[in-house]
Write an enzyme that holds these catalytic residues in place. Structure first.
Site, PDB file in Angstrom:
ATOM      1  N   ASP A 306       0.670  -0.849   0.138  1.00 38.69           N
ATOM      2  CA  ASP A 306       0.089  -0.079  -0.322  1.00 38.69           C
ATOM      3  C   ASP A 306       1.147   1.308   0.066  1.00 38.69           C
ATOM      4  O   ASP A 306       1.267   1.312   0.978  1.00 38.69           O
ATOM      5  CB  ASP A 306      -0.716  -0.030   1.235  1.00 38.69           C
ATOM      6  N   HIS A 311       0.517   8.061   4.178  1.00 38.52           N
ATOM      7  CA  HIS A 311       1.217   7.289   5.300  1.00 38.52           C
ATOM      8  C   HIS A 311       2.224   7.734   5.017  1.00 38.52           C
ATOM      9  O   HIS A 311       2.518   6.953   6.310  1.00 38.52           O
ATOM     10  CB  HIS A 311       1.001   5.757   4.420  1.00 38.52           C
ATOM     11  N   ILE A 326      -0.424   8.966   8.380  1.00 38.27           N
ATOM     12  CA  ILE A 326      -1.255   8.526   9.456  1.00 38.27           C
ATOM     13  C   ILE A 326      -1.151   7.043   9.263  1.00 38.27           C
ATOM     14  O   ILE A 326      -0.454   6.907   7.899  1.00 38.27           O
ATOM     15  CB  ILE A 326      -2.957   8.358   9.449  1.00 38.27           C
ATOM     16  N   GLY A 329      -5.153   2.116   7.494  1.00 39.31           N
ATOM     17  CA  GLY A 329      -6.373   1.945   8.448  1.00 39.31           C
ATOM     18  C   GLY A 329      -6.241  -0.283   7.967  1.00 39.31           C
ATOM     19  O   GLY A 329      -6.634  -0.980   9.382  1.00 39.31           O
TER      20      GLY A 329
END
Length: 547
Positions: A306, A311, A326, A329
């Site tokens: 990912d 991120h 962040i 998820g």
């Protein structure tokens, strides 16, 4: 002058308004005129919806000419009015993910009509190109490390261990690229990737993953629901092994703002575990597992595939409205799955049937995640909380068990609120005081913790020495998140460092010693912002009766 100077270059100036309400004119113009000359009443940016061209194909002037009517259309209902730099970049950033997609779009049935209606059944009938994913033991280890496995978890990080294998949530990895290849712009009206939120994830394990091999994943449209201001699109991905046997099935559910009101249905059909509500039972959790994420967790997890810059890149995170990059998820998803895999499946992949979660809040790398679990028959309902912010980050979640896990006793869980241990060898009486301060902070409501942090705004470090000459370090952070107590040197750096004997700190905490006298006599040494040390009184007084 602008019109005359620009004319030779075919630049036309239509209107200029050299008068507006401002500090320069407020003393010379009457109030009623100033009210009619406010800038926001006279000017706004307006931009057409334009047309995004695939970034993986050559762009020729003829392509632009072909789409020119759409590019310059201010009347098609797709205009935007950016009010900030980040908003003005959304269209450009969105097109970074615009690829040609699989197959020839002209051969596909039309899903989105000219008037913006969506034919959901036509979308479900679309076929997309499959994606092959080859991996080795190294990739399995990398994923396990990315969701918090340590060197002590040999079955997750050492390929020669007898039970080595992937945590079952590894199933999202081979399907991720396939899901991202779905051309959302072809099946949704006014699609903008910047408006996409990953809402829910469902993963069903058909059979345990081999530790290496090649898997083939094929995406398909499960459903598209019209939610008014946006839509809920669920993309399924079927993954098979080299023999063609199905290994796992994923469902990625996204909420896309601005893609609703297309005349579709608002509610979907019941798909069993994939759509289960999974409300938390009205009792204390059966098990709680707490794990502190690493500040570099997102940098490590992204290596499993990912690559979203949100991120890792602070500038991209800021465009998305976040203070820091962040955590993925699906990384939080994996951490929670790992907790249940250990607690209820005894790390046996054959016992893990499926997992479904709803992403409620984002996680900042470095936060502590607390997974609370309730056993209900063959299902473990769970939720995940960010301890520092006291916010639920995964909700309405469950794992269904099968096989040996249905009869096996769950693994013993660590105490949910263990007192912090001393940061060095030796007996420290003050450990109980810090445990009580920690418990006091955790017992507060979210509003009370937020108010305390706003009031104190400081990080305190305590360098303690006991009667045996041993040392220990504790810190109280009432500057970040919702407040916390921990062992070791404070990170970030403490505002105040207090050096004191272990027994003296206990007396202070119990209210039987005078801090000012101890400071003046040299029994307490303070470095840093000395005046902030006075705020410690409120913290200690709040726990005086309990110590």
């Amino acid at each position: 002058t602008l019109a005359l100077e620009g004319k030779k270059d075919n630049i036309t100036c239509n209107v200029i308004a050299p008068m507006a309400a401002s500090r320069m004119t407020e003393t010379i113009l009457p109030p009623d005129m100033l009210a009619s000359l406010k800038p926001e009443m006279r000017l706004r940016w307006e931009r057409t919806g334009g047309h995004g061209f695939p970034i993986d194909k050559a762009l020729l002037p003829e392509h632009v000419q072909e789409m020119w009517a759409k590019i310059t259309d201010f009347e098609d209902g797709r205009t935007t009015h950016p009010t900030s730099t980040s908003e003005s970049m959304e269209g450009i950033m969105a097109n970074f993910e615009n690829t040609a997609g699989a197959g020839n779009s002209s051969e596909r049935p039309q899903v989105v009509s000219d008037d913006g209606k969506v034919n959901v059944e036509a979308a479900k009938s679309l076929e997309f190109e499959s994606d092959k994913f080859s991996y080795t033991e190294r990739d399995v280890i990398l994923y396990n490390l990315g969701i918090g496995a340590t060197r002590k978890d040999l079955h997750l990080v050492y390929e020669n261990n007898d039970t080595f294998g992937a945590v079952p949530t590894f199933g999202v990895i081979p399907s991720f690229t396939a899901m991202n290849s779905v051309p959302f712009g072809d099946i949704l009206p006014s699609f903008n990737p910047m408006m996409l939120l990953h809402g829910e994830q469902y993963l069903e394990i058909i059979k345990p993953f081999p530790t290496s091999g090649t898997l083939t994943s094929t995406p398909y449209v499960v459903d598209i629901l019209d939610k008014g201001k946006g839509c809920v699109a669920t993309i399924g991905v079927k993954t098979v092994d080299e023999s063609g046997d199905e290994v796992c099935k994923n469902e990625f559910t996204m909420f896309i703002r601005g893609s609703g009101n297309f005349g579709g249905k608002k509610e979907g059909t019941d798909r069993g575990a994939a759509t289960a509500v999974n409300n938390v039972p009205n009792r204390k959790p059966d098990h709680i597992v707490t794990e502190k994420t690493n500040e570099d967790q997102a940098a490590l997890y992204r290596l499993s595939g990912d690559w979203n810059p949100l991120h890792i890149d602070p500038e991209m995170a800021a465009v998305g409205g976040f203070d820091v990059p962040i955590l993925h998820g699906l990384c939080s998803f994996g951490i929670a799955g790992k907790h249940i895999f250990k607690t209820y499946c005894n790390n046996d992949a054959a016992s893990f049937k499926n997992i479904k979660v709803r992403f409620a809040k984002t996680v900042n790398p470095g936060e502590t995640l607390e997974t609370s679990m309730w056993r209900e028959g063959n299902k473990v309902i769970f939720q995940v909380r960010s301890v520092e912010r006291n916010q639920i980050i995964i909700s309405n979640a469950a794992v269904e068990l099968q096989g040996a896990a249905l009869t096996a006793a769950p693994a013993a869980a660590a105490p949910a609120a263990a007192a912090p241990a001393a940061a060095a060898d030796g007996d420290f009486k003050s450990a109980a005081a810090f445990a009580q301060i920690q418990a006091g902070i955790e017992a507060m409501s979210a509003a009370e913790r937020e108010a305390q942090v706003k009031k104190v705004k400081a990080i305190f470090q305590f360098d303690l020495t006991n009667d045996a000459g041993k040392t220990a370090i504790y810190h109280i952070d009432l500057k970040n998140g919702a407040g916390s107590v921990g062992t070791g040197a404070a990170k970030p750096k403490a505002d105040v460092v207090i050096s004191v004997k272990d027994s003296t700190f206990v007396d202070l905490a119990a209210g039987t010693a005078n801090a000012q006298k101890l400071f003046m006599s040299g029994a307490i040494k303070v470095k840093g912002q000395v005046m902030l040390a006075t705020k410690l009184g409120d913290i200690l007084k709040a726990n005086k009766s309990k110590l």
